[in-house]
Design a protein around this motif. Structure first.
Motif, PDB file in Angstrom:
ATOM      1  N   HIS A  12      13.640 -13.293 -20.444  1.00 38.46           N
ATOM      2  CA  HIS A  12      13.357 -14.589 -21.056  1.00 38.46           C
ATOM      3  C   HIS A  12      14.698 -15.303 -21.209  1.00 38.46           C
ATOM      4  O   HIS A  12      15.708 -14.651 -21.482  1.00 38.46           O
ATOM      5  CB  HIS A  12      12.728 -14.367 -22.427  1.00 38.46           C
ATOM      6  CG  HIS A  12      12.169 -15.583 -23.070  1.00 38.46           C
ATOM      7  ND1 HIS A  12      12.966 -16.588 -23.569  1.00 38.46           N
ATOM      8  CD2 HIS A  12      10.896 -15.973 -23.289  1.00 38.46           C
ATOM      9  CE1 HIS A  12      12.187 -17.532 -24.082  1.00 38.46           C
ATOM     10  NE2 HIS A  12      10.926 -17.178 -23.931  1.00 38.46           N
ATOM     11  N   ILE A  68      11.841  -5.357 -15.650  1.00 37.48           N
ATOM     12  CA  ILE A  68      12.168  -6.439 -14.724  1.00 37.48           C
ATOM     13  C   ILE A  68      12.133  -5.917 -13.297  1.00 37.48           C
ATOM     14  O   ILE A  68      11.628  -6.573 -12.388  1.00 37.48           O
ATOM     15  CB  ILE A  68      13.543  -7.042 -15.067  1.00 37.48           C
ATOM     16  CG1 ILE A  68      13.445  -7.824 -16.376  1.00 37.48           C
ATOM     17  CG2 ILE A  68      14.040  -7.943 -13.949  1.00 37.48           C
ATOM     18  CD1 ILE A  68      14.778  -8.253 -16.922  1.00 37.48           C
ATOM     19  N   ASN A 128      -2.088 -20.768 -14.946  1.00 38.14           N
ATOM     20  CA  ASN A 128      -0.940 -20.562 -14.068  1.00 38.14           C
ATOM     21  C   ASN A 128      -1.288 -19.557 -12.984  1.00 38.14           C
ATOM     22  O   ASN A 128      -2.285 -18.855 -13.048  1.00 38.14           O
ATOM     23  CB  ASN A 128       0.270 -20.097 -14.875  1.00 38.14           C
ATOM     24  CG  ASN A 128       1.012 -21.268 -15.493  1.00 38.14           C
ATOM     25  OD1 ASN A 128       1.172 -22.307 -14.844  1.00 38.14           O
ATOM     26  ND2 ASN A 128       1.440 -21.112 -16.733  1.00 38.14           N
ATOM     27  N   LYS A 175      12.037 -11.154 -14.774  1.00 37.59           N
ATOM     28  CA  LYS A 175      13.214 -11.823 -15.328  1.00 37.59           C
ATOM     29  C   LYS A 175      13.279 -11.663 -16.830  1.00 37.59           C
ATOM     30  O   LYS A 175      12.242 -11.509 -17.480  1.00 37.59           O
ATOM     31  CB  LYS A 175      13.113 -13.338 -15.048  1.00 37.59           C
ATOM     32  CG  LYS A 175      14.219 -13.885 -14.174  1.00 37.59           C
ATOM     33  CD  LYS A 175      13.873 -15.211 -13.595  1.00 37.59           C
ATOM     34  CE  LYS A 175      13.754 -16.313 -14.616  1.00 37.59           C
ATOM     35  NZ  LYS A 175      13.357 -17.548 -13.931  1.00 37.59           N
ATOM     36  N   TYR A 185       8.192  -7.626 -13.839  1.00 46.14           N
ATOM     37  CA  TYR A 185       7.578  -8.216 -15.024  1.00 46.14           C
ATOM     38  C   TYR A 185       8.449  -9.327 -15.607  1.00 46.14           C
ATOM     39  O   TYR A 185       9.666  -9.227 -15.630  1.00 46.14           O
ATOM     40  CB  TYR A 185       7.369  -7.135 -16.100  1.00 46.14           C
ATOM     41  CG  TYR A 185       6.163  -6.265 -15.847  1.00 46.14           C
ATOM     42  CD1 TYR A 185       6.126  -5.402 -14.753  1.00 46.14           C
ATOM     43  CD2 TYR A 185       5.059  -6.306 -16.687  1.00 46.14           C
ATOM     44  CE1 TYR A 185       5.015  -4.611 -14.517  1.00 46.14           C
ATOM     45  CE2 TYR A 185       3.949  -5.511 -16.467  1.00 46.14           C
ATOM     46  CZ  TYR A 185       3.933  -4.664 -15.370  1.00 46.14           C
ATOM     47  OH  TYR A 185       2.844  -3.882 -15.149  1.00 46.14           O
ATOM     48  N   GLN A 186       7.801 -10.380 -16.107  1.00 43.69           N
ATOM     49  CA  GLN A 186       8.500 -11.482 -16.746  1.00 43.69           C
ATOM     50  C   GLN A 186       8.515 -11.241 -18.253  1.00 43.69           C
ATOM     51  O   GLN A 186       7.477 -10.984 -18.859  1.00 43.69           O
ATOM     52  CB  GLN A 186       7.774 -12.811 -16.455  1.00 43.69           C
ATOM     53  CG  GLN A 186       8.217 -13.978 -17.311  1.00 43.69           C
ATOM     54  CD  GLN A 186       9.647 -14.403 -17.029  1.00 43.69           C
ATOM     55  OE1 GLN A 186      10.030 -14.661 -15.884  1.00 43.69           O
ATOM     56  NE2 GLN A 186      10.453 -14.454 -18.068  1.00 43.69           N
ATOM     57  N   GLU A 187       9.718 -11.331 -18.842  1.00 43.53           N
ATOM     58  CA  GLU A 187       9.807 -11.120 -20.284  1.00 43.53           C
ATOM     59  C   GLU A 187       9.293 -12.339 -21.049  1.00 43.53           C
ATOM     60  O   GLU A 187       9.540 -13.480 -20.655  1.00 43.53           O
ATOM     61  CB  GLU A 187      11.254 -10.868 -20.694  1.00 43.53           C
ATOM     62  CG  GLU A 187      11.384 -10.537 -22.167  1.00 43.53           C
ATOM     63  CD  GLU A 187      12.817 -10.263 -22.597  1.00 43.53           C
ATOM     64  OE1 GLU A 187      13.727 -10.717 -21.879  1.00 43.53           O
ATOM     65  OE2 GLU A 187      13.005  -9.600 -23.626  1.00 43.53           O
ATOM     66  N   VAL A 188       8.569 -12.077 -22.136  1.00 43.46           N
ATOM     67  CA  VAL A 188       8.143 -13.153 -23.028  1.00 43.46           C
ATOM     68  C   VAL A 188       8.612 -12.804 -24.440  1.00 43.46           C
ATOM     69  O   VAL A 188       8.909 -11.646 -24.729  1.00 43.46           O
ATOM     70  CB  VAL A 188       6.605 -13.345 -23.014  1.00 43.46           C
ATOM     71  CG1 VAL A 188       6.144 -13.771 -21.633  1.00 43.46           C
ATOM     72  CG2 VAL A 188       5.865 -12.110 -23.470  1.00 43.46           C
ATOM     73  N   ASN A 225      -1.626 -18.791 -20.501  1.00 45.43           N
ATOM     74  CA  ASN A 225      -1.238 -18.947 -19.103  1.00 45.43           C
ATOM     75  C   ASN A 225      -2.399 -18.852 -18.128  1.00 45.43           C
ATOM     76  O   ASN A 225      -2.182 -18.667 -16.929  1.00 45.43           O
ATOM     77  CB  ASN A 225      -0.194 -17.869 -18.756  1.00 45.43           C
ATOM     78  CG  ASN A 225       1.177 -18.243 -19.297  1.00 45.43           C
ATOM     79  OD1 ASN A 225       1.808 -19.155 -18.785  1.00 45.43           O
ATOM     80  ND2 ASN A 225       1.617 -17.556 -20.321  1.00 45.43           N
ATOM     81  N   ASN A 232       6.250 -19.540 -23.979  1.00 52.29           N
ATOM     82  CA  ASN A 232       5.954 -18.475 -23.023  1.00 52.29           C
ATOM     83  C   ASN A 232       5.083 -18.977 -21.874  1.00 52.29           C
ATOM     84  O   ASN A 232       4.192 -18.269 -21.395  1.00 52.29           O
ATOM     85  CB  ASN A 232       5.279 -17.287 -23.719  1.00 52.29           C
ATOM     86  CG  ASN A 232       6.233 -16.592 -24.677  1.00 52.29           C
ATOM     87  OD1 ASN A 232       7.353 -16.267 -24.309  1.00 52.29           O
ATOM     88  ND2 ASN A 232       5.800 -16.406 -25.901  1.00 52.29           N
ATOM     89  N   ASN A 233       5.324 -20.213 -21.456  1.00 56.38           N
ATOM     90  CA  ASN A 233       4.603 -20.774 -20.322  1.00 56.38           C
ATOM     91  C   ASN A 233       5.227 -20.205 -19.052  1.00 56.38           C
ATOM     92  O   ASN A 233       6.388 -20.466 -18.751  1.00 56.38           O
ATOM     93  CB  ASN A 233       4.733 -22.292 -20.362  1.00 56.38           C
ATOM     94  CG  ASN A 233       3.944 -22.966 -19.262  1.00 56.38           C
ATOM     95  OD1 ASN A 233       3.654 -22.349 -18.227  1.00 56.38           O
ATOM     96  ND2 ASN A 233       3.603 -24.213 -19.460  1.00 56.38           N
ATOM     97  N   LEU A 234       4.459 -19.394 -18.324  1.00 56.47           N
ATOM     98  CA  LEU A 234       5.009 -18.722 -17.146  1.00 56.47           C
ATOM     99  C   LEU A 234       5.521 -19.719 -16.117  1.00 56.47           C
ATOM    100  O   LEU A 234       6.502 -19.462 -15.427  1.00 56.47           O
ATOM    101  CB  LEU A 234       3.959 -17.806 -16.508  1.00 56.47           C
ATOM    102  CG  LEU A 234       3.644 -16.550 -17.323  1.00 56.47           C
ATOM    103  CD1 LEU A 234       2.503 -15.769 -16.693  1.00 56.47           C
ATOM    104  CD2 LEU A 234       4.874 -15.653 -17.435  1.00 56.47           C
ATOM    105  N   ALA A 235       4.861 -20.883 -16.036  1.00 58.99           N
ATOM    106  CA  ALA A 235       5.328 -21.879 -15.073  1.00 58.99           C
ATOM    107  C   ALA A 235       6.767 -22.260 -15.374  1.00 58.99           C
ATOM    108  O   ALA A 235       7.568 -22.475 -14.475  1.00 58.99           O
ATOM    109  CB  ALA A 235       4.428 -23.107 -15.102  1.00 58.99           C
ATOM    110  N   LEU A 258       8.966 -20.326 -17.536  1.00 55.00           N
ATOM    111  CA  LEU A 258       9.811 -19.135 -17.537  1.00 55.00           C
ATOM    112  C   LEU A 258      10.185 -18.726 -16.115  1.00 55.00           C
ATOM    113  O   LEU A 258      11.308 -18.319 -15.846  1.00 55.00           O
ATOM    114  CB  LEU A 258       9.113 -17.961 -18.227  1.00 55.00           C
ATOM    115  CG  LEU A 258       8.942 -18.087 -19.735  1.00 55.00           C
ATOM    116  CD1 LEU A 258       8.201 -16.877 -20.278  1.00 55.00           C
ATOM    117  CD2 LEU A 258      10.285 -18.225 -20.426  1.00 55.00           C
ATOM    118  N   ARG A 259       9.200 -18.832 -15.198  1.00 53.66           N
ATOM    119  CA  ARG A 259       9.457 -18.411 -13.827  1.00 53.66           C
ATOM    120  C   ARG A 259      10.513 -19.274 -13.179  1.00 53.66           C
ATOM    121  O   ARG A 259      11.241 -18.835 -12.308  1.00 53.66           O
ATOM    122  CB  ARG A 259       8.164 -18.480 -13.005  1.00 53.66           C
ATOM    123  CG  ARG A 259       7.209 -17.336 -13.268  1.00 53.66           C
ATOM    124  CD  ARG A 259       5.821 -17.647 -12.730  1.00 53.66           C
ATOM    125  NE  ARG A 259       4.948 -16.486 -12.836  1.00 53.66           N
ATOM    126  CZ  ARG A 259       3.633 -16.517 -12.681  1.00 53.66           C
ATOM    127  NH1 ARG A 259       3.042 -17.676 -12.398  1.00 53.66           N
ATOM    128  NH2 ARG A 259       2.905 -15.426 -12.793  1.00 53.66           N
TER     129      ARG A 259
END
Lengths: 410, 546
Positions: A148, B374, B435, A146, B378-381, B432, A399-402, A404-405
């Motif tokens: 951000h 994506i 997580n 995804k 992958y997750q963008e940061v 993280n 940038n906490n994946l929990a 962001l997801r």
């Protein structure tokens, strides 16, 4: 001879569900309702978790298991390598349908759990009932790749600018004080240029400034040059102007762009979106680095009513239907405006950012003529915090994946 | 930006009109003062830096009364003749050259007035006077002073009793021991002598800009005031004096001039005559998009307490009050006209300006890369550009190199500009660690490298992708990187690379057009230890082509 079923192969590659559950619970206990029931069942059976008041939590055994391979996992590996496995474990694997006897696909089944290609082709599904699945049983959470959420917001703003016919400007982040302050008619003793508010550079320390424009800017600061202005009436220093800093606003790009325009380029509309820096201590309300967007309209024939018209259209496209304007102040605009938008959910007005017409003292040295330049630029972090109900501005960059997801699309 | 507190009842009394609180709040906002908090007891207001005259309730009320239509027109401030004299020697010329003075008599020192004047002095010092360096104000009991007063630079061992102290201190010791000396000593500390204001009997008034003396201080019994403003800039000291004097005059004070004798000239201050300017009605309408005539514009200016009348050739002749510091160009008069007209009365209008929008080409490339990452799950940061050298080099196991770095940062964690992305990505993976896995993250962002450009730096955009899970290995990340490059149509070659951040023989460089464009590999366990990460990490990073 046993072989892995499809599910067995999947668990070999990605770990047994009860093992993955251990990783999930490492951070702390979680509500059982959100967890994979198969995983919960087996983890409980193995004594790896305990359940209390609807919450599952790791036991000491469970914690110790995290880095280690379980018997089941070793067995699955052995089966995949064609090695012998203990009969007791095989029964468990069989009952979990993780292994099957070679050629067992050809067997009759009384009830179909997983539809397989050979069943489909061979017609073995005909007349055999399907094992009912509870449609309400929670499915494991999956996370697609995804953007951000901030990028989503920026892309949206970018679209608004482009649809209104603006051309993008970009430029240096490490900038001379000249383009960041002096070219915008901010006097050299202005508080914003203080060490306390601006990041000055140690390396590199100073930069180069364009001589011809610099001399016009100097005249303007000192005496108002040849326009009907008093100027700031102090002695301007080119050494101060050459100091390098991290740009404190993206309006430095507007100044550079104005200086590059020729009469035949008008009318022209430009926008920028980029990072700016302020020498703040990081806390719940302040960032030292954040995004800003800026737009300018350069046209002989535009005026203050047009500025308000642009603002209203821009804010409307951003999703704000009810807006109002009140007087404000910026050193480089006159008249200046503060944009406020109505938030229906909160029943209150929110400040979104400033706008105005560049002062003649700014425009004359850069463009050569006193031409109206409309300018505006909302801050983005506030928009984002409002849209996502964030209380701490640092959450934007955690940038906490929990988070962001799980954050919804813009 | 300055916040002031005003007594609501006092404000309404000075305006001369009562109104409900919500109307007051709305009017203040539309006048150009930000109402942070409005209650029936007190208002907390933000005054913009171009109106230092409004840092007191008197100055605010004066202009605001015009906005709401309670008052109109120019206020004449009379300066009465007097024999008061201040002598300025040559010794202050290189230390703190400018001084202007005034006498105000018959001042009724009510609580409201004292609070207001003290706040005015404090806020002026903080903002317009640049923390007293550019100008500073002294206010004294006139009747404790025997004229003429002398302004000179005195030796550091001279002593007097500063405010709030019960003994005499030398000037030098005042800078060290008095709280105001510690706060503002930097302004004069490195000078050979210090400014001193002293009367003809030897009574010290003050050591500008630091502190007054106990002997001439204002008390509840004070009826008449002597005011001085010293500083480094002539325009500023005059403006500050005028602002103060006009506020006192608005409260009924009677203003007397003081003759200030410099070695080369004699002036009488305060100088409260208006200065003249003019603005063309065509210019007003051209800028604002309105269609008003010169008479209407003049009336609006009078509401802002200017003296204004239509003159010849469509010009409006304007007289500007002595407390206004912000009129630099006719555009400043145009803004005041707009405020008085009412921003909410100006009809927005979208013009027909046909232009075609366009983006920088790098944005299209960035978008494609983002889409591909994506698509690979992958997750963008987004991380900060500012980081530390420890992060960029030491923790990554590589030798330190020169990077763009700041001089006056407040934190040791954010002062060096990143020149690559992977260190920040490692930080994200550390944050993280609790997580769920697998974790696949990427960032496309700007980095700063040193160059010989005019700013000594260059902005380059980079993409970094990283995967972290129990089975993370080189093949996995190589597949992702190559798929990305193939989809971008970038013909590439991968060669063995030795890079201390990665496991030896499990690292490669990405070559495009014969040049190094990036690298990939399995992150070295020492680096993982440095970042307190316990899960294997594989990563790649490339420069985004323009």
């Amino acid at each position: 001879m046993y072989v892995l079923t499809k599910e067995g192969k999947d668990y070999l590659d990605n770990g047994l569900p009860e093992k993955r559950l251990l990783h999930v619970l490492r951070a702390g206990k979680k509500a059982v309702s959100g967890l994979n029931p198969i995983a919960v069942g087996w983890a409980k059976k193995n004594g790896w978790i305990r359940i209390e008041a609807g919450y599952a939590e790791l036991t000491q055994e469970g914690r110790e298991m995290v880095g280690r391979k379980t018997n089941m996992e070793i067995a699955l590996e052995d089966v995949s390598k064609g090695e012998k496995v203990d009969q007791k474990i095989i029964s468990v694997l069989l009952s979990r349908k993780l292994v099957q006897e070679e050629g067992a696909e050809a067997e009759e089944v009384s009830e179909i759990t997983q539809l397989t290609p050979s069943m489909i082709a061979g017609g073995k599904w005909k007349g055999v009932p399907f094992r009912p699945y509870d449609i309400k049983a929670p499915a494991p959470e999956v996370w697609p790749g995804k953007k951000h959420f901030f990028t989503q917001a920026i892309e949206h703003i970018r679209k608004v600018w482009l649809e209104m016919g603006f051309t993008e400007m970009s430029g240096p982040m490490v900038e001379t004080a000249f383009w960041n302050f002096d070219a915008l008619y901010q006097p050299q003793d202005h508080p914003a240029r203080d060490m306390a508010d601006t990041f000055y550079m140690k390396n590199p320390r100073t930069g180069k400034i364009p001589a011809a424009i610099a001399s016009r800017v100097k005249e303007m600061h000192e005496s108002g040059d040849d326009i009907d202005s008093t100027g700031w009436q102090y002695k301007w220093s080119s050494e101060v102007a050459k100091q390098l800093c991290l740009r404190t606003h993206s309006t430095s790009l507007s100044a550079r762009t104005l200086a590059s325009l020729k009469p035949e380029d008008l009318p022209a509309k430009f926008f920028s979106i980029g990072k700016v820096f302020r020498n703040e201590v990081l806390d719940w309300k302040h960032l030292f680095e954040f995004f800003q967007t800026d737009g300018i309209v350069v046209d002989e024939n535009v005026n203050f009513r047009h500025l308000l018209g642009y603002l209203r259209r821009f804010l409307d496209k951003m999703g704000y239907k009810k807006v109002r304007f009140r007087p404000s102040y910026f050193p480089y605009t006159e008249p200046s405006v503060e944009m406020e938008v109505y938030i229906p959910e909160k029943k209150s007005w929110m400040e979104l950012g400033g706008a105005g017409m560049f002062r003649p003292e700014v425009v004359k040295p850069l463009l050569g003529k006193e031409i109206p330049v409309l300018a505006w630029g909302p801050g983005l972090e506030r928009l984002i915090m409002e849209a996502y109900a964030l209380k701490d501005i640092r959450d934007v960059y955690s940038n906490n994946l929990a988070i962001l997801r799980r954050t919804r699309m813009w | 930006m300055a916040l002031i507190n005003v007594n609501t009842k006092d404000l309404l009394k000075l305006i001369g009109k009562s109104m409900p609180l919500d109307r007051l709040e709305h009017n203040l906002a539309m006048f150009g003062v930000v109402p942070e908090r409005v209650t029936d007891k007190e208002c907390e207001l933000e005054v913009f830096p171009n109106r230092p005259d409004m840092l007191s309730v008197e100055g605010l009320a004066r202009s605001f009364a015009g906005f709401i239509g309670a008052k109109r027109g120019y206020i004449e401030y009379e300066v009465h003749n007097s024999d008061y004299e201040v002598e300025v020697g040559g010794s202050t010329k290189d230390i703190r050259p400018e001084i202007v003075c005034a006498v105000v008599k018959n001042v009724k020192l009510t609580d409201e007035l004292v609070t207001s004047i003290m706040q005015l002095q404090e806020k002026l010092h903080l903002t317009y006077c640049r923390k007293r360096a550019k100008a500073s104000i002294g206010i004294y009991d006139l009747d404790s002073i025997i004229f003429p007063v002398t302004y000179k630079a005195e030796k550091p061992d001279f002593s007097f009793m500063p405010l709030d102290f019960k003994r005499k201190l030398t000037l030098k010791d005042i800078l060290k021991e008095h709280p105001k000396g510690r706060d503002y000593g930097w302004i004069i500390g490195n000078m050979p002598r210090y400014p001193l204001l002293i009367d003809s009997k030897g009574t010290v008034l003050s050591m500008p800009p630091i502190i007054n003396s106990e002997e001439s201080k204002v008390t509840e019994r004070t009826k008449n005031l002597f005011i001085d403003v010293t500083g480094t800039d002539k325009k500023t000291v005059n403006e500050v004096l005028n602002i103060l004097v006009c506020a006192l005059a608005d409260r009924g004070g009677k203003v007397f001039g003081v003759k200030v004798s410099y070695p080369a000239k004699k002036i009488t201050t305060p100088q409260l005559e208006p200065w003249k300017n003019r603005v063309s009605i065509d210019y007003v309408n051209q800028v604002l998009g309105l269609d008003i005539n010169a008479k209407e514009a003049a009336i609006l200016l009078e509401r802002m307490r200017f003296n204004a009348s239509p003159g010849k050739d469509g010009m409006i002749e304007v007289e500007i009050p002595p407390y206004r510091t912000d009129i630099m160009h006719p555009i400043d008069l145009v803004e005041d006209i707009a405020i008085m007209y009412g921003y909410d009365n100006i009809e927005p209008y979208l013009p027909e300006v046909a232009t075609i929008g366009s983006e920088k080409p790098i944005e299209a490339t960035t978008r494609k890369l983002r889409e591909l990452m994506i698509g690979s799950g992958y997750q963008e940061v987004i991380t900060y550009v500012l980081t530390s050298k420890e992060n960029l080099f030491k923790k990554m196991g590589i030798k330190e190199e020169a990077v763009a770095e700041t001089l006056n940062h407040k934190s040791e964690e954010y002062y060096a500009c990143r020149n690559w992305l992977l260190p920040n990505i490692m930080g994200v993976l550390y944050a993280n660690r609790h997580n769920a896995f697998p974790q696949k993250v990427f960032e496309i962002g700007d980095c700063i490298t040193l160059s010989s450009d005019e700013t000594g730096t260059k902005v380059t955009r980079r993409l970094c992708g990283a995967e972290s899970h129990e089975k993370a290995n080189l093949t996995g990340i190589k597949s992702v990187a190559e798929e990305l490059l193939r989809n971008m149509g970038m013909k590439h070659e991968i060669r063995q690379l030795s890079h201390p951040s990665f496991i030896e023989t499990r690292c490669g460089e990405i070559i495009i057009n014969g040049k190094r464009a990036g690298f990939l590999g399995e992150v070295h366990p020492q680096v993982l230890n440095n970042f307190n990460i316990e899960m294997p990490v594989v990563a790649f990073e490339i420069e985004v082509p323009i």
